[in-house]
Design an enzyme around this catalytic site. Structure first.
Site, PDB file in Angstrom:
ATOM      1  CE1 TYR A   1      76.596 -13.419  64.952  1.00 53.91           C
ATOM      2  CE2 TYR A   1      77.250 -11.397  66.063  1.00 53.91           C
ATOM      3  CZ  TYR A   1      76.257 -12.247  65.611  1.00 53.91           C
ATOM      4  OH  TYR A   1      74.946 -11.927  65.808  1.00 53.91           O
TER       5      TYR A   1
ATOM      6  CG  PHE B   1      62.068   0.757  43.923  1.00 54.16           C
ATOM      7  CD1 PHE B   1      61.926   0.575  42.560  1.00 54.16           C
ATOM      8  CD2 PHE B   1      62.205  -0.361  44.724  1.00 54.16           C
ATOM      9  CE1 PHE B   1      61.908  -0.695  42.006  1.00 54.16           C
ATOM     10  CE2 PHE B   1      62.197  -1.637  44.182  1.00 54.16           C
ATOM     11  CZ  PHE B   1      62.049  -1.810  42.821  1.00 54.16           C
ATOM     12  CG  ASP B   2      58.465  -2.036  43.971  1.00 55.52           C
ATOM     13  OD1 ASP B   2      59.638  -1.868  44.333  1.00 55.52           O
ATOM     14  OD2 ASP B   2      58.092  -3.063  43.366  1.00 55.52           O
TER      15      ASP B   2
ATOM     16  CG  ASP C   1      66.413   4.584  46.750  1.00 55.41           C
ATOM     17  OD1 ASP C   1      67.410   3.903  46.462  1.00 55.41           O
ATOM     18  OD2 ASP C   1      65.248   4.156  46.624  1.00 55.41           O
TER      19      ASP C   1
ATOM     20  CB  ALA D   1      69.535   1.635  43.696  1.00 54.57           C
TER      21      ALA D   1
ATOM     22  CE  LYS E   1      68.302  -2.218  42.248  1.00 56.05           C
ATOM     23  NZ  LYS E   1      67.754  -2.807  43.481  1.00 56.05           N
TER      24      LYS E   1
ATOM     25  CG  HIS F   1      54.806  -5.682  41.166  1.00 51.38           C
ATOM     26  ND1 HIS F   1      54.580  -4.947  42.309  1.00 51.38           N
ATOM     27  CD2 HIS F   1      56.139  -5.790  41.042  1.00 51.38           C
ATOM     28  CE1 HIS F   1      55.736  -4.616  42.825  1.00 51.38           C
ATOM     29  NE2 HIS F   1      56.706  -5.114  42.097  1.00 51.38           N
TER      30      HIS F   1
HETATM   31  N1  F0G Z   1      65.604   1.677  45.566  1.00 51.83           N
HETATM   32  C1  F0G Z   1      65.604   1.613  44.223  1.00 51.83           C
HETATM   33  C2  F0G Z   1      65.678   2.864  43.422  1.00 51.83           C
HETATM   34  C3  F0G Z   1      65.520   0.367  43.599  1.00 51.83           C
HETATM   35  O1  F0G Z   1      65.497   0.315  42.268  1.00 51.83           O
HETATM   36  C4  F0G Z   1      65.456  -0.797  44.390  1.00 51.83           C
HETATM   37  C5  F0G Z   1      65.371  -2.106  43.789  1.00 51.83           C
HETATM   38  C6  F0G Z   1      65.485  -0.670  45.792  1.00 51.83           C
HETATM   39  C7  F0G Z   1      65.560   0.592  46.338  1.00 51.83           C
HETATM   40  C8  F0G Z   1      65.417  -1.860  46.694  1.00 51.83           C
HETATM   41  O2  F0G Z   1      66.613  -2.532  46.694  1.00 51.83           O
HETATM   42  O3  F0G Z   1      66.122  -4.771  45.701  1.00 51.83           O
HETATM   43  O4  F0G Z   1      68.195  -4.361  47.005  1.00 51.83           O
HETATM   44  O5  F0G Z   1      66.023  -4.470  48.135  1.00 51.83           O
HETATM   45  N2  F0G Z   1      65.124  -2.279  42.579  1.00 51.83           N
HETATM   46  C9  F0G Z   1      65.113  -3.512  41.839  1.00 51.83           C
HETATM   47  C10 F0G Z   1      64.619  -3.247  40.463  1.00 51.83           C
HETATM   48  C11 F0G Z   1      64.499  -4.663  42.511  1.00 51.83           C
HETATM   49  O6  F0G Z   1      64.360  -4.224  39.741  1.00 51.83           O
HETATM   50  O7  F0G Z   1      64.519  -2.091  40.058  1.00 51.83           O
HETATM   51  P1  F0G Z   1      66.733  -4.127  46.890  1.00 51.83           P
END
Ligand code: F0G
Length: 457
Positions: free
Chosen positions: A72, A124-125, A214, A216, A257, A449
């Site tokens: 843990y 990102f969304d 950010d 990713a 990613k 979406h």
């Molecule tokens: N930031 C970026 C630039 C992303 O592309 C994503 C996720 C996230 C943050 C959020 O990360 O999914 O681990 O919670 N992108 C995916 C996509 C879902 O399809 O582009 P997550």
């Protein structure tokens, strides 16, 4: 004879996939309300919905899974993972989370207050969702070059320093941080140059505003710096990554990613105060700070994934495949965001289905047509994803309307790329007969979406 290019890995395990019939796909798509998120994965032949969590792990990663320490608190897995993050990013304080949006949730819970303004190069969304759900405002400061899909410039993900400075001046004292996304997913997996990273940090810091990266697809961004920016050709990806983070105040990471794991994320920073502040939100949301929503075995696999995917050969293999798909689209004259991005090709749906008005969502319609054509599931990154303005509730039609073909890491072969390109060519050839798009029957108030229900017009 010069030897041709080949992948820097060989295949040890395979997963069967099956092509369906057109009749099956018509039925399944109608049942999914013309929203490919609602399809079952087994109804898909080639799945390009996302490159997130869909990569194939290496034998080294799987081997490390067996060594996971599931204690843990204080598991060896955490310390292995932490050491890699410190080494690659030069960040001292590390908080694991179960994925990228969880990292955003934890850090933003500490940093974002109602009414704040947070500039970024196309958030990102989920990032935007975490800002807007806290009644703060996300302002896009991406360079204008990104809007012209046919313009061929090397760093289309860059921040416009002019736009950024305007936001910083107009909102003095109300900007808790700026989000710098590498690569810039929303505008096409387009990279940000080292020069722009440094200038963005300098500008923000001049106004006392910290920068959150950010991250990713940080490794793909480093690859583009190495191959496109003067002065970096002889530097290793790891050297470039370290330099990218030199002036950055904190990072949120979706490890699904460029960490090449199926689930995982983290926050890292050198700011002890932020670390202590974020920790308080990690424990209730994600779990104790040495596991933060992740299994020990997954932390182990991530540690290996980060080390592997910051090697040139691995990145070259991947980006070469994306570029190969782009070259086929060039041959078939299919317009996409140029040059090809790191993780995906973003097809310019507006230009293909030019008869469909924006109110009928051309890119969403193209997503349906590509699925019907060959069972290929792509993802709309366009007007549907852009959602509504949180205040006026109007559709946001200001950006690009793209169809994203996201390529999972180490999963498909170049033959699959040929199928994808041929399927798009077939849709392109019958585009004059596609004159109507889709209409919304039901939508969620935020991030619509994923769950939107549509009807075909
Ligand atoms: N930031 C970026 C630039 C992303 O592309 C994503 C996720 C996230 C943050 C959020 O990360 O999914 O681990 O919670 N992108 C995916 C996509 C879902 O399809 O582009 P997550």
């Amino acid at each position: 004879m010069k030897l041709p290019f080949a992948e820097s890995w060989k295949i040890k395990m395979v997963e069967p996939i099956r092509m369906s019939t057109l009749e099956e796909r018509k039925k399944w798509l109608a049942e999914a309300h013309y929203n490919v998120f609602q399809l079952k994965a087994e109804q898909v032949y080639i799945d390009l919905l996302t490159d997130s969590g869909t990569g194939a792990m290496s034998d080294r990663q799987w081997a490390e899974m067996m060594l996971g320490d599931e204690s843990y608190a204080g598991a060896t897995s955490f310390y292995k993972f932490e050491a890699v993050v410190k080494k690659i990013f030069g960040m001292q304080y590390v908080i694991p989370t179960h994925q990228g949006r969880a990292a955003e949730n934890v850090l933003f819970s500490y940093l974002v207050k109602q009414g704040n303004v947070i500039p970024g190069n196309a958030h990102f969304d989920t990032t935007k969702g975490h800002i807007e759900s806290r009644k703060a405002k996300a302002i896009d400061v991406t360079c204008d070059e990104a809007k012209d899909t046919q313009l061929e410039v090397p760093f289309k993900g860059n921040v416009s320093l002019e736009k950024l400075e305007k936001v910083l001046v107009e909102n003095k004292g109300n900007v808790p941080f700026m989000v710098l996304t590498v690569t810039n997913n929303t505008v096409g997996g387009q990279p940000v140059s080292m020069k722009n990273i440094k200038e963005t940090c300098a500008l923000c810091h001049k106004y006392g505003v910290p920068v959150v990266m950010d991250s990713a697809r940080f490794a793909e961004n480093a690859y583009f710096i190495k191959t496109r920016e003067e002065g970096y050709a002889d530097k290793s990806i790891k050297e470039i990554a370290l330099e990218m983070y030199k002036d950055i105040d904190a990072m949120t990471m979706s490890a699904k990613k460029d960490g090449v794991v199926n689930m995982g994320g983290f926050i890292a920073t050198n700011n002890k105060e932020w670390y202590e502040g974020a920790k308080l939100f990690c424990i209730p949301f994600e779990g104790y700070v040495t596991y933060g929503g992740m299994n020990g075995r997954d932390l182990n696999a991530l540690a290996v994934g980060l080390m592997e995917n910051t090697e040139y050969d691995m990145l070259h293999t991947r980006i070469h495949q994306v570029a190969y798909l782009a070259s086929l689209l060039d041959e078939y004259k299919i317009p996409y965001q140029r040059p090809a991005g790191g993780h995906a090709i973003f097809v310019d749906a507006d230009k293909i289905l030019s008869k469909i008005p924006k109110e009928e969502f051309p890119a969403q319609t193209l997503t349906c047509e590509l699925y019907l054509e060959a069972g290929i599931r792509a993802c709309e990154i366009g007007y549907m994803l852009a959602d509504r303005d949180p205040v006026t509730r109007e559709n946001r039609f200001g950006g690009l309307d793209l169809l994203r073909l996201a390529i999972p890491r180490r999963v498909y072969t170049d033959n699959h790329m040929q199928v994808i390109a041929a399927a798009l060519k077939n849709v392109m050839e019958r585009r004059d007969s596609i004159t109507r798009g889709v209409a919304i029957e039901w939508e969620a108030p935020l991030m619509r979406h994923f769950t939107v229900k549509l009807k075909r017009l």
